[in-house]
Motif scaffolding. Structure first.
Motif, mmCIF file in Angstrom:
data_model
loop_
_atom_site.group_PDB
_atom_site.id
_atom_site.type_symbol
_atom_site.label_atom_id
_atom_site.label_comp_id
_atom_site.label_asym_id
_atom_site.label_seq_id
_atom_site.Cartn_x
_atom_site.Cartn_y
_atom_site.Cartn_z
ATOM 1 N N SER A 66 0.841 -1.194 0.000
ATOM 2 C CA SER A 66 0.000 0.000 0.000
ATOM 3 C C SER A 66 0.878 1.247 0.000
ATOM 4 O O SER A 66 1.061 1.886 1.042
ATOM 5 C CB SER A 66 -0.938 0.003 1.214
ATOM 6 N N LEU A 67 1.419 1.583 -1.162
ATOM 7 C CA LEU A 67 2.261 2.771 -1.251
ATOM 8 C C LEU A 67 1.462 4.030 -0.921
ATOM 9 O O LEU A 67 2.009 5.006 -0.394
ATOM 10 C CB LEU A 67 2.868 2.880 -2.651
ATOM 11 N N PHE A 68 0.155 3.997 -1.190
ATOM 12 C CA PHE A 68 -0.693 5.154 -0.895
ATOM 13 C C PHE A 68 -0.689 5.474 0.599
ATOM 14 O O PHE A 68 -0.783 6.641 1.000
ATOM 15 C CB PHE A 68 -2.131 4.881 -1.363
ATOM 16 N N ALA A 69 -0.565 4.437 1.445
ATOM 17 C CA ALA A 69 -0.547 4.652 2.896
ATOM 18 C C ALA A 69 0.692 5.429 3.334
ATOM 19 O O ALA A 69 0.718 5.998 4.424
ATOM 20 C CB ALA A 69 -0.617 3.314 3.635
ATOM 21 N N THR A 80 10.654 5.122 6.124
ATOM 22 C CA THR A 80 11.364 4.404 7.181
ATOM 23 C C THR A 80 10.692 3.053 7.360
ATOM 24 O O THR A 80 9.462 2.969 7.512
ATOM 25 C CB THR A 80 11.335 5.180 8.505
ATOM 26 N N ILE A 81 11.476 1.992 7.351
ATOM 27 C CA ILE A 81 10.912 0.647 7.463
ATOM 28 C C ILE A 81 11.321 0.014 8.783
ATOM 29 O O ILE A 81 12.121 0.564 9.537
ATOM 30 C CB ILE A 81 11.364 -0.237 6.279
ATOM 31 N N GLU A 82 10.748 -1.115 9.066
ATOM 32 C CA GLU A 82 11.016 -1.817 10.323
ATOM 33 C C GLU A 82 12.520 -2.058 10.483
ATOM 34 O O GLU A 82 13.202 -2.458 9.542
ATOM 35 C CB GLU A 82 10.270 -3.150 10.343
ATOM 36 N N GLY A 83 13.008 -1.793 11.686
ATOM 37 C CA GLY A 83 14.436 -1.895 11.947
ATOM 38 C C GLY A 83 15.127 -0.550 11.918
ATOM 39 O O GLY A 83 16.304 -0.437 12.237
ATOM 40 N N GLY A 84 14.371 0.501 11.527
ATOM 41 C CA GLY A 84 14.936 1.836 11.491
ATOM 42 C C GLY A 84 15.673 2.166 10.210
ATOM 43 O O GLY A 84 16.272 3.244 10.093
ATOM 44 N N HIS A 85 15.646 1.276 9.230
ATOM 45 C CA HIS A 85 16.315 1.529 7.954
ATOM 46 C C HIS A 85 15.485 2.522 7.132
ATOM 47 O O HIS A 85 14.256 2.544 7.216
ATOM 48 C CB HIS A 85 16.499 0.229 7.181
ATOM 49 N N TYR A 188 9.265 3.408 13.614
ATOM 50 C CA TYR A 188 8.423 2.648 12.690
ATOM 51 C C TYR A 188 7.065 2.495 13.352
ATOM 52 O O TYR A 188 6.952 1.888 14.415
ATOM 53 C CB TYR A 188 9.046 1.280 12.390
ATOM 54 N N ARG A 189 6.049 3.124 12.749
ATOM 55 C CA ARG A 189 4.706 3.159 13.333
ATOM 56 C C ARG A 189 4.742 3.723 14.750
ATOM 57 O O ARG A 189 4.054 3.237 15.656
ATOM 58 C CB ARG A 189 4.071 1.777 13.305
ATOM 59 N N GLY A 190 5.570 4.739 14.934
ATOM 60 C CA GLY A 190 5.616 5.445 16.204
ATOM 61 C C GLY A 190 6.539 4.866 17.250
ATOM 62 O O GLY A 190 6.733 5.467 18.305
#
Length: 302
Positions: A66-69, A80-85, A188-190
Motif C-alpha cells: 500500500s504505497l498510498f498509505a 522508514t521501514i522496520e528496523g529503522g532503515h 516505525y509506526r511510532g
C-alpha cells in the motif's frame, strides 16, 4: 553469497537505479549483484541491471502492498521501514502551486542501512558535561561537524542514549529528539527501532524549527537533540531553546569549523556563541574515526 555477506556486516547503503547495477557500499568498497543468482561481484560488467518491474516490486514490498498509505513519507522523499532503515526515493517530482505533492515514476532507491553502535561515544561524553557530579547535571551546547558518511548520526544517536540513561557519575537527563528525517530514533509506526535511552521523547517527522519549539512547550526537556541543522529558521529555534534554559545537541554537514562559518545561515551560531563545544569528526585512511573538540572560542579542548 552468505560468505561474501559475512564480510559486509558494515553495509551502509544499497543503491538501486533503473537500468543500472545494484551497488552495495560498506564505506570503503562497493559490490554488485552478479548475473549469477546468489552471488556478488566487484566487476560491474558482470552485474545484474535493475528493471522497472524490479523497482515496482520492491516498492510494493517496502510499503507492505500500500504505497498510498505512505503518501506523506513519499512526499518527503523517504520511507522508514522496520528496523529503522530508511529508503530514499527519487523519480518524477509532481508540484502544485509551488508545493511538491508526490513523487511519481520512482526509479531510484537508496536503502540506508541503520547501524546502532553502542558505546561509540563513551570516550567523548565526559567532555560534554558541565559538572562532574550528579547533583548538578547538564551539558555544554554541542555541535557535531562532519561530512556525509563519517558516522555523525551514529555518534549523535549514542550520545543521546548515554545522556538519557545516565551513569554512576552523571544523572540521566530528559532528552527530546526532533527527528525530522526519522534517522536518529528510526521510528516505525511510532515506535523507535533504535535504543535512544529511557528518558528520551521523540517528535518524528516534524521540521526541526517547528519541532524544537513544540517539544520545549510540551515535554520540558533538559536537552534538545537535532540532526543536520542548516536553515536560518533552525538557528532561530536553537536560540529559542537556549534562552528557555535547554541544552542543545546538534549536528551539521561540513568539513570543518571554517566551512560552517562560511555558510550564511549558520554564521550566527558563531557570532552569538550559541554553542560551547564543537566536535569535528574525521576519518583516517584505515577507516577509523578521529575527533577534534573545540570550545566556544574555537580553541582545542582535546
Amino acid at each position: 553469497m552468505g560468505a561474501v555477506f559475512k564480510t559486509l556486516e558494515n553495509i551502509e547503503e544499497i543503491r538501486i537505479r533503473v537500468c543500472q547495477p545494484i551497488i552495495i557500499l560498506d564505506g570503503q568498497n562497493e559490490y554488485f549483484f552478479s548475473m549469477c543468482p546468489g552471488h556478488l561481484t566487484k566487476d560491474s560488467q558482470n552485474a545484474y541491471n535493475v528493471t522497472v518491474s524490479d523497482i515496482s516490486d520492491m516498492l510494493v514490498f517496502i510499503s507492505r502492498y500500500s504505497l498510498f498509505a505512505f503518501e506523506e513519507e513519499v512526499r518527503n522523499g523517504f520511507i522508514t521501514i522496520e528496523g529503522g532503515h530508511r529508503v530514499g526515493l527519487s523519480g518524477q517530482a509532481v508540484f502544485n502551486e509551488g508545493w511538491m505533492q508526490t513523487i511519481r515514476n520512482i526509479s531510484y532507491l537508496n536503502i540506508r542501512v541503520c547501524h546502532q553502535k553502542k558505546e561509540c561515544a563513551r570516550r567523548l561524553i565526559p567532555y560534554l558535561y558541565r559538572y562532574p557530579n550528579q547533583e548538578m547535571s547538564g551539558i555544554y551546547n554541542t555541535l557535531l561537524i562532519s561530512p556525509p558518511g563519517k558516522g555523525k548520526t551514529t555518534l549523535l544517536r549514542d550520545l543521546i542514549r548515554m545522556l538519557s540513561d545516565g551513569s554512576r557519575e552523571h544523572a540521566g537527563l530528559k532528552v527530546s529528539v526532533v527527528d525530522e528525517r526519522s534517522e536518529l530514533a528510526g521510528c516505525y509506526r511510532g515506535v523507535p527501532q533504535n535504543d535512544i535511552g529511557m528518558r528520551t521523547d521523540v517528535l518524528d517527522g516534524c521540521p526541526k524549527s517547528n519541532g524544537m519549539m513544540l517539544v520545549i512547550r510540551s515535554m520540558s526537556p533538559q536537552v534538545v537533540a537535532v540532526d543536520e541543522l542548516g536553515s536560518k529558521e533552525d538557528v532561530q529555534a536553537v536560540a529559542y531553546a537556549i534562552h528557555c534554559g535547554c541544552s542543545i545537541l546538534g549536528s551539521v554537514h561540513a568539513q570543518d569549523l571554517d566551512e560552517v562559518k562560511s555558510k550564511p545561515a549558520l554564521r550566527e551560531l558563531f557570532e552569538q556563541e550559541y554553542f560551547e563545544r564543537y566536535l569535528v569528526i574525521g576519518q583516517k585512511r584505515t577507516g577509523e574515526r578521529c575527533y577534534q573538540l573545540y570550545d566556544e572560542e574555537q580553541q582545542p579542548v582535546c
